[in-house]
Motif scaffolding. Structure first.
Motif, mmCIF file in Angstrom:
data_model
loop_
_atom_site.group_PDB
_atom_site.id
_atom_site.type_symbol
_atom_site.label_atom_id
_atom_site.label_comp_id
_atom_site.label_asym_id
_atom_site.label_seq_id
_atom_site.Cartn_x
_atom_site.Cartn_y
_atom_site.Cartn_z
ATOM 1 N N LYS A 109 -24.267 -33.095 68.498
ATOM 2 C CA LYS A 109 -25.092 -32.146 67.700
ATOM 3 C C LYS A 109 -24.775 -32.456 66.217
ATOM 4 O O LYS A 109 -25.766 -32.417 65.535
ATOM 5 C CB LYS A 109 -25.002 -30.899 68.244
ATOM 6 N N GLU A 110 -23.548 -32.147 65.894
ATOM 7 C CA GLU A 110 -23.195 -32.389 64.431
ATOM 8 C C GLU A 110 -23.739 -33.702 63.982
ATOM 9 O O GLU A 110 -24.214 -33.618 62.725
ATOM 10 C CB GLU A 110 -21.722 -31.978 64.204
ATOM 11 N N LYS A 111 -23.470 -34.850 64.623
ATOM 12 C CA LYS A 111 -23.882 -36.266 64.080
ATOM 13 C C LYS A 111 -25.253 -36.151 64.085
ATOM 14 O O LYS A 111 -25.877 -36.853 63.019
ATOM 15 C CB LYS A 111 -23.221 -37.301 65.008
ATOM 16 N N LEU A 112 -26.054 -35.691 64.946
ATOM 17 C CA LEU A 112 -27.403 -35.751 64.829
ATOM 18 C C LEU A 112 -27.978 -35.030 63.863
ATOM 19 O O LEU A 112 -28.920 -35.436 63.199
ATOM 20 C CB LEU A 112 -28.033 -35.222 66.427
ATOM 21 N N ASP A 113 -27.408 -33.761 63.453
ATOM 22 C CA ASP A 113 -27.730 -33.102 62.188
ATOM 23 C C ASP A 113 -27.761 -33.918 61.130
ATOM 24 O O ASP A 113 -28.459 -33.928 60.349
ATOM 25 C CB ASP A 113 -27.063 -31.666 62.134
#
Length: 85
Positions: free
Chosen positions: A15-19
């Motif tokens: 999720k952090e990478k997608l953000d």
């Protein structure tokens, strides 16, 4: 094209990478996730379709023995080597 909502679970790291990707590309997480799922589904369906076609070829007798295939390949390789300057 109409759309629908789907909920998935991902790791906090993903999720952090997608953000980060969403911020850097100025795209929404939803857009990026949909693009990723679309590409994955297309690739996997192409693989499944190929396997199914291969199974149908086997059932229909549209096959070549390993020995015949290797003989043809070796002939092609030999011809290419002869033609090499």
């Amino acid at each position: 094209m109409s759309s629908t909502t789907m909920t998935i679970r991902v790791s906090a790291d993903l999720k952090e990478k997608l953000d980060r990707l969403a911020t850097d590309t100025r795209r929404s997480r939803s857009f990026l996730a949909a693009e990723a799922v679309s590409a994955y589904v297309a690739r996997e369906l192409a693989i499944v379709d190929g396997v199914n076609q291969g199974l149908e070829d086997v059932r229909s007798g549209r096959t070549v023995s390993h020995e015949d295939a290797m003989s043809d390949l070796n002939s092609i390789i030999d011809a290419a080597e002869r033609d090499r300057p």
